[in-house]
Design a protein around this motif. Structure first.
Motif, mmCIF file in Angstrom:
data_model
loop_
_atom_site.group_PDB
_atom_site.id
_atom_site.type_symbol
_atom_site.label_atom_id
_atom_site.label_comp_id
_atom_site.label_asym_id
_atom_site.label_seq_id
_atom_site.Cartn_x
_atom_site.Cartn_y
_atom_site.Cartn_z
ATOM 1 N N TRP B 191 96.913 83.132 2.292
ATOM 2 C CA TRP B 191 98.063 83.337 1.638
ATOM 3 C C TRP B 191 99.243 82.357 1.741
ATOM 4 O O TRP B 191 99.459 82.042 2.301
ATOM 5 C CB TRP B 191 98.339 84.842 2.538
ATOM 6 N N VAL B 543 100.102 85.220 -3.139
ATOM 7 C CA VAL B 543 98.342 84.539 -3.472
ATOM 8 C C VAL B 543 97.090 84.336 -2.659
ATOM 9 O O VAL B 543 98.164 83.857 -1.909
ATOM 10 C CB VAL B 543 98.455 83.444 -4.452
ATOM 11 N N MET B 544 96.396 84.622 -3.188
ATOM 12 C CA MET B 544 95.424 84.361 -1.682
ATOM 13 C C MET B 544 94.260 83.162 -2.598
ATOM 14 O O MET B 544 94.285 83.172 -3.446
ATOM 15 C CB MET B 544 94.800 85.336 -1.815
ATOM 16 N N TRP B 545 93.749 82.012 -1.712
ATOM 17 C CA TRP B 545 92.396 81.860 -1.598
ATOM 18 C C TRP B 545 91.360 82.201 -0.497
ATOM 19 O O TRP B 545 92.106 82.523 0.555
ATOM 20 C CB TRP B 545 92.045 80.452 -1.824
#
Lengths: 551, 551
Positions: B191, B543-545
């Protein structure tokens, strides 16, 4: 009244721990199994649903002299259920009348009631599964999960997050300020959590519970009263939810009208009147960005609005070391609930010159055909096809599919499935520079395979679309770590969550409570995130009284 | 770049602890003493201020080919300082150009830079005291405190609250979902905190720093870039602040334009253009509710707006066991900075038949005279009078005082003081049912002693005013615990903080960082609270990956 809080304290504490670590956790099993939910649960759920068909929905003591209801299952029959319907002014008056007792109850009562509602909803997940299936058009297994345990997870997550923010404010403090050699100034201070006011929940057709529970429980857990406005085509799941809430409230000694249902009929929606009512202080909305923009601009300047709106989700394929696994994974994401998930991908960007794979170099058309063939394979058994695709919630979606063929070169034709109003995925190929068809949301089982110069260009277009049109998910297949890193940064700047190299049984569509934040709030696909602190912290205010400490 | 974070980590941790317990705490001493700030600090501050008079303000590398500046000290001289002024479009472009490097820096860098700015500002509190004195018109001791350590406290509080909300999101997690007898699904998730975007701070004339620092530091600590728009009559304090911020940013290797100054001239304000600029995503506003309403309704639908606006603060006197102490306390609250604090009381509700006191029964007029006499006593020494009352920031306030005599029966006449544009408190008596003059804010040293049927009626009118016109503070004097309890509940429902039975050196006007939440956000006096979680949590997104965990 903190009995319910004490009863469920363990559940709350586990949820709080899960929110800190954000690993996998759920107290609500997602498998629709008699071994978990009780051997009679399946039949009881079916019976409860069946007996509701064709009858007035019972909502004891609920205001509303009229009745509305014209739900039709996309699986092929009319529900024939009617619901008590009240004027907006009567709903608002009833909500305001309920408020003082509910406000007075305080955080432990608010949270305890919410936790009891959630655990009761969990026990009726089979009944809810049927209700969601025959309003959203999802197949039963998905409807059970998305309308039952997964929605309950999202509700519990919101309750836990709300609790964690409320308890940041101590109930009392002694403030002692030194005065040099003199006696210190000493004040005792007392803080109280005050809800913001009347909270309006506007549900959607496709995920009536999953998308409504976060706002619903976040507002209820912070002491607000609720008016729950379902989509006219998906009233039953939220009516059941409201009935459980009113039962728990009544048993706990609070006004049932703390939670009200505001059903309406297509063509005679009351949503706009509710949004504009000056008593409404919080709005949670899920739906199109057209009406979302209306809500955001017509709600009062002092009304806090949380939205999840539409977007255009993309996959970028740069390379893969598991071509078959990639195609199968994408095929499932395109097929699941016929692309009607807000997380479903629409565009698949592929370099015009093709990609490297574990099966050697694949041309653009070979990749497109690989995905198309994987969809065919997935849906080859008609029963399995219906189980994956479900039906189309809205007749307009069927029309959209029929009219979409002209938008590109047809890679895979859409077909009706065996059951209900349905359509398998339509896959079109286009050139990035030659059309903008893919730049707008084509809601339903329509996807575009878009030829781009290279992977970098694909990421750039996908991220740009996310930033300007909104996106809830993005996916990337690549084997080059530098490119992966650049893509992660680009999608982060566009405010969209990215899934990388998914194969097997985990899909870009999936968003897990207690771990994934759903929607970032950082692009036009929504202004809020399920469930971060910002989603709960502005649903209540803090007031204080202070006085010199008694000697 | 986390050197600054590491340097100030202890300060941050202390601030976080203070926010949990909300007892008295400050790292920034409020006493303008050479023993604390260094024996040369006083002279250096004076010299620095004196040398700025009549000269262009140096803001190296700051955009702006033009210059503006026409500040006039309410103490009687023109500052003659000019500031670099840029067009709105140039400011926005410069801010956007600075954003990528600042966004990239991440939470520890953001917070470290903020903490370094605050500690440097603290060291120049004497200079800042003069700057605030000669723009707001406050007397020096108050200007030192409110523009120096107390404002720095509020800034630090915002930074700590922002940090606490950002670290609620872990940087990484392993999500491992069991799959019955099969291998679990395992994803690694990452995150990232993403700032909301460009943050506009709109300062006010009376408390240029104290009211601006919370939003300024909350936004900067969460990675946003800033445009700081001072009131045209109070530019210098925020110009000094911006200069320090730009110095720290530059030294730490970040773009100076992360923090920009947007000075303008009375009659040619650029505020509306800034508010309407689509790049602006956060607005913090302090000022009148007329312009506040304009800001709230003209900001973009996706712009988060935080306001502190005007209100009508009340005192209700039901009874007291310390008549002299009460009168002295109220006299100070009415006199301090000539009623120009947003926390200053305007209305004093007293039962028409009088009240019980430790000095026996007192009639309405005796109570009114007691307060009036206490003001006379407080201001009997001319130097002390100027030290308490300061001056009137705005000529319109002097006119308002002059025109207010007709609004009621004059209990105490207003007089000019020895120094500057000034007016001692005007006290008028009115009957609650016979006029509504007291129902609107009369900004400045004007107060109404309002005759009501009884204490309960006074609480009802005061709470109703708070709810509908806004109020930041309320005060009560009473000896009956049941009535106190009822009043506390009434003011809580009206969303206003209540001080009970204050005597001695603690005043209803005072709001202490790390303990008192300033403004509740629950009535029209503002939609935000300094500093609760809601004030910071929506200034950033997450935001996430995610990807399958590497084997």
């Amino acid at each position: 009244m903190t009995v319910l809080f004490d009863t469920h304290r363990g559940l709350l504490e586990e949820a709080l721990r899960a929110l800190e670590t954000r690993g996998f956790w759920t107290p609500f099993p997602e498998v629709p199994s008699g071994k978990i939910y009780g051997e009679s649960a399946r039949d009881e759920g079916q019976t409860a649903f069946d007996s509701s068909i064709g009858n007035p929905f019972e909502l004891p003591e609920h205001p509303g002299a009229n009745s509305v209801g014209a739900e039709a299952s996309p699986w092929g029959f009319d529900l024939g259920i009617t619901y008590p319907a009240a004027d907006v002014s009567d709903l608002v008056a009833a909500s305001q009348a309920a408020a003082p007792a509910w406000v007075e109850a305080g955080p432990k009562a608010w949270v305890g009631v919410c936790l009891e509602i959630l655990t009761r909803l969990n026990r009726m997940s089979f009944q809810m599964g049927h209700a969601v299936m025959h309003t959203s058009g999802q197949a039963f297994p998905m409807a059970f999960q998305a309308g039952g345990p997964h929605a309950q997870d999202r509700g519990l997550e919101a309750v836990a997050m709300a609790w964690s923010e409320m308890v940041r404010v101590p109930e009392t403090a002694i403030w002692e300020k030194p005065q040099g050699k003199g006696s210190p100034l000493v004040l005792e201070k007392h803080w109280q959590i005050m809800p913001r006011g009347l909270s309006l929940i506007i549900g959607c057709n496709t995920f009536p519970n999953w998308n409504s529970y976060p706002g619903l429980f976040a507002s209820l857990a912070t002491g607000n009263t609720l008016i729950v406005k379902p989509h006219p085509s998906a009233i039953l799941p939220l009516a059941l939810t409201v009935r459980v809430a009113r039962e728990v409230l009544t048993e706990a000694g609070y006004p049932a009208d703390t939670v009200l249902l505001a059903p309406d009929a297509t063509g005679a929606e009351i949503t706009q009147n509710l949004v504009r009512d000056p008593a409404v202080r919080i709005i949670d909305y899920t739906g199109s960005n057209v009406f979302g923009e209306w809500v955001r601009s017509h709600a009062g300047a002092d009304t806090q609005v949380y939205t999840e709106e539409t977007g255009v989700n993309s996959i970028v394929i740069a390379a893969t070391d598991d071509f078959a696994g990639m195609c199968a994974n994408i095929a499932f994401s395109l097929s699941l609930y016929s692309g009607q998930m807000c997380t479903a991908p629409q565009n698949i960007f592929i370099p015009r010159a093709g990609i490297d794979t574990d099966e050697g170099q694949k041309s653009f058309d070979e990749v497109a055909q690989g995905i198309s063939a994987a969809v065919d394979a997935l849906l080859s058994d008609p029963m399995r096809a219906s189980g994956v695709c479900g039906t189309l919630a809205n007749p307009a979606t069927a029309e959209r599919v029929a009219n979409a063929h002209a938008l590109g070169r047809v890679i895979r034709e859409s077909h009706a499935l065996d059951e209900g109003r349905s359509a398998s995925p339509l896959i079109l190929a286009v050139e990035a520079g030659e059309t903008d068809a893919f730049e707008n949301e084509c809601f339903g089982p329509i996807s575009f395979i878009v030829a781009v110069d290279d992977a970098k260009a694909g990421v750039a277009v996908a991220a740009d679309l996310a930033q300007h049109k909104g996106a809830i998910t993005a996916a990337l297949y690549d084997t080059d770590e530098d490119r992966i890193s650049d893509a992660a940064a680009a999608f982060a700047r566009a405010g969209v969550n990215l899934s990388i190299n998914l194969t097997g049984n985990i899909y870009v569509n999936q968003s897990a409570a207690f771990s994934d934040f759903h929607v970032t709030g950082a692009n036009p696909a929504g202004n809020a995130s399920l469930t971060d602190a910002a989603f709960v912290a502005n649903r209540f205010r803090v007031v204080m009284w202070r006085r010199p400490r008694a000697a």
